[in-house]
Design a protein around this motif. Structure first.
Motif, PDB file in Angstrom:
ATOM      1  N   HIS A 118     -13.699   6.965  19.766  1.00 50.03           N
ATOM      2  CA  HIS A 118     -13.606   6.643  18.343  1.00 50.03           C
ATOM      3  C   HIS A 118     -12.203   6.201  17.967  1.00 50.03           C
ATOM      4  N   ILE A 145      -8.463  -0.358  -0.359  1.00 46.78           N
ATOM      5  CA  ILE A 145      -7.939  -0.656   0.972  1.00 46.78           C
ATOM      6  C   ILE A 145      -9.077  -0.750   1.973  1.00 46.78           C
ATOM      7  N   PHE A 146      -9.952   0.219   1.899  1.00 48.40           N
ATOM      8  CA  PHE A 146     -11.115   0.217   2.785  1.00 48.40           C
ATOM      9  C   PHE A 146     -11.966  -1.030   2.541  1.00 48.40           C
ATOM     10  N   ILE A 177       0.857  -1.172   0.000  1.00 49.32           N
ATOM     11  CA  ILE A 177       0.000   0.000   0.000  1.00 49.32           C
ATOM     12  C   ILE A 177       0.896   1.226   0.000  1.00 49.32           C
ATOM     13  N   PRO A 221     -12.744  13.253  11.136  1.00 51.73           N
ATOM     14  CA  PRO A 221     -14.205  13.278  11.311  1.00 51.73           C
ATOM     15  C   PRO A 221     -14.576  13.343  12.783  1.00 51.73           C
ATOM     16  N   ILE A 225      -8.540  -1.401  13.970  1.00 47.13           N
ATOM     17  CA  ILE A 225      -8.942  -1.685  12.587  1.00 47.13           C
ATOM     18  C   ILE A 225      -7.872  -1.202  11.625  1.00 47.13           C
ATOM     19  N   GLY A 264      -7.257  10.692   8.412  1.00 41.54           N
ATOM     20  CA  GLY A 264      -8.712  10.650   8.307  1.00 41.54           C
ATOM     21  C   GLY A 264      -9.395   9.948   9.467  1.00 41.54           C
ATOM     22  N   MET A 298     -14.949   6.067   9.653  1.00 41.41           N
ATOM     23  CA  MET A 298     -13.714   5.886   8.878  1.00 41.41           C
ATOM     24  C   MET A 298     -13.970   6.101   7.385  1.00 41.41           C
ATOM     25  N   GLU A 315      -4.869  -3.460  11.812  1.00 39.78           N
ATOM     26  CA  GLU A 315      -5.066  -4.702  11.067  1.00 39.78           C
ATOM     27  C   GLU A 315      -4.867  -4.465   9.574  1.00 39.78           C
ATOM     28  N   THR A 316      -5.309  -3.268   9.135  1.00 38.46           N
ATOM     29  CA  THR A 316      -5.200  -2.950   7.706  1.00 38.46           C
ATOM     30  C   THR A 316      -3.748  -2.788   7.265  1.00 38.46           C
ATOM     31  N   ARG A 334     -13.913  -9.332   4.686  1.00 34.11           N
ATOM     32  CA  ARG A 334     -12.943 -10.227   5.312  1.00 34.11           C
ATOM     33  C   ARG A 334     -11.680  -9.565   5.851  1.00 34.11           C
ATOM     34  N   MET A 336      -5.153   8.282   5.132  1.00 32.24           N
ATOM     35  CA  MET A 336      -6.206   7.555   5.831  1.00 32.24           C
ATOM     36  C   MET A 336      -6.008   7.641   7.346  1.00 32.24           C
ATOM     37  N   GLU A 386     -11.049  -3.899   1.393  1.00 30.88           N
ATOM     38  CA  GLU A 386     -10.386  -5.074   1.965  1.00 30.88           C
ATOM     39  C   GLU A 386     -10.614  -5.139   3.475  1.00 30.88           C
ATOM     40  N   THR A 387     -10.642  -3.940   4.088  1.00 35.03           N
ATOM     41  CA  THR A 387     -10.821  -3.889   5.538  1.00 35.03           C
ATOM     42  C   THR A 387     -12.219  -4.330   5.969  1.00 35.03           C
ATOM     43  N   VAL A 397      -0.962   7.151   0.709  1.00 30.88           N
ATOM     44  CA  VAL A 397      -2.393   6.894   0.869  1.00 30.88           C
ATOM     45  C   VAL A 397      -2.688   6.496   2.311  1.00 30.88           C
ATOM     46  N   VAL A 411     -18.296   2.877  13.768  1.00 29.35           N
ATOM     47  CA  VAL A 411     -16.883   3.192  13.600  1.00 29.35           C
ATOM     48  C   VAL A 411     -16.497   3.129  12.130  1.00 29.35           C
ATOM     49  N   ILE A 435     -16.900  -5.564  13.261  1.00 28.27           N
ATOM     50  CA  ILE A 435     -16.530  -4.156  13.431  1.00 28.27           C
ATOM     51  C   ILE A 435     -17.822  -3.365  13.574  1.00 28.27           C
ATOM     52  N   ARG A 450     -18.158  -7.645   7.015  1.00 31.14           N
ATOM     53  CA  ARG A 450     -17.877  -8.381   8.242  1.00 31.14           C
ATOM     54  C   ARG A 450     -18.611  -7.786   9.437  1.00 31.14           C
ATOM     55  N   ALA A 467      -7.716   4.771  -2.097  1.00 30.41           N
ATOM     56  CA  ALA A 467      -8.128   4.397  -0.740  1.00 30.41           C
ATOM     57  C   ALA A 467      -9.261   3.373  -0.732  1.00 30.41           C
TER      58      ALA A 467
END
Lengths: 198, 198
Positions: A184, B191-192, A152, A167, A191, A163, B160, A194-195, B198, A160, B194-195, A156, B156, B152, B149, B188
DNA sequence: AATTAATGTGAAATTAAATTCACAACGATG
DNA sequence: CATCGTTGTGAATTTAATTTCACATTAATT
């Protein structure tokens, strides 16, 4: 009226801080010179002993913000080892910084910055992109060391990362401090973690 | 000077749009009544035929923003099936919306909203949280259907999701439109995705 | 303790808007 | 086609802030 006299260096500092505080005490509008003077315990005209005018004051406030932001980068670089842990620390620090001085977003987004002077906008742009570049560096170090996945783009990921707080800060800001930023961030971090690993 | 007379309903619409346009033409400061009037082809005092004052105008602009935001929600609900695809669509639509009308962030963050009236702030808060709630709903639907999934919290994830566009919008904004929002969003999204799957 | 430069004060001038108002032009309605 | 309500105009008025200025006070230096 008797007001202690202080060196202009101290005053400048005080005054710039006062701007953040006044904007932070989320009661009123765009800051005005009278409010700021009041906060420091001076009379409006006294501000002009230390700043050429509102514009110069604004400039000083930007510098203050810059130093606070970059202070966090320094801090995590010194106090924490390993890219991943540094990111986690930075995330929480950033959240706290924004909550404790929510004059910062007010300034960053203030009408003042967008009008007239292109330089102004560019200066803020440089502050933000510089901050993002620092995050990017940390991420890249993690990638080199193998603790962060390499497929990745660091750029980027850095955006993120940024980001996550933004918010939350906005919501906190608008809710008069009711929205739970720390909550938050606490929920979002694992998360994000994990990414970027795995 | 001869200016066509139009019904107040059309004018109100025009005037509110004009505010977004004027703020979008990122040249100058906080909008003023004269600029707005000029944009519509009227004289400042004419605005008061349609709005009680600046405050009422501001209110109309907020409503316009709200309708644009929720319009996107409607659109993806109608035009796209499946939570994941809806999110992708919404993401890009949102990015475009912000870029095409960057008067929107200017208003959302404007000093005006933060001063005085707490109602104002709360109204914006409700608009944003409402928008987030819609995103949350879409996510939850995806979770029910198994395409997203379940481990999560939807809330949240929604924040994101929102956080993907926000920093990009900020940068785009400050860079005078140079920063590549679409590029960021494009990078992005996977990536999101994928998050959240799974 | 006297001088000087720096900092603080209060009142006044300046500036830049929003807003009001008396009047004009238009368009619908009888 | 006369009237009446609505929309538009241009010139004041109001309001709210920044800024300037002449003068006062303080701190430092001699």
């Amino acid at each position: 009226m008797t007001t202690e006299k202080l060196s202009t260096e101290i005053r400048k500092e005080q005054i710039a801080e006062a701007v953040l505080q006044v904007l932070g005490d989320n009661n009123i509008k765009r800051f005005n010179m009278a409010d700021i003077a009041g906060q420091v315990g001076l009379v409006p005209s006294a501000l002009y002993r230390h700043f050429k005018g509102r514009d110069a004051l604004m400039s000083a406030v930007l510098e203050l913000i810059r130093s606070k932001l970059y202070g966090n980068i320094e801090a995590v670089r010194q106090q924490t080892d390993g890219a991943v842990d540094r990111l986690r620390d930075l995330l929480f620090r950033h959240g706290q910084l924004i909550c404790q001085n929510h004059g910062i977003p007010r300034i960053i987004f203030s009408d003042e910055l967008w009008g007239q002077k292109r330089e102004r906008r560019q200066r803020v742009y440089r502050i933000v992109t510089g901050y993002l570049a620092e995050i990017e560096d940390i991420i890249r170090e993690g990638q080199d060391q193998g603790s962060i996945r390499r497929d990745i783009q660091a750029r980027v990921m850095a955006a993120m990362f940024f980001g996550i707080v933004q918010p939350a800060a906005l919501l906190w800001h608008m809710s008069d401090g009711v929205y739970d930023v720390e909550g938050h961030v606490t929920a979002a971090w694992p998360i994000f973690l994990e990414t970027i690993t795995r």
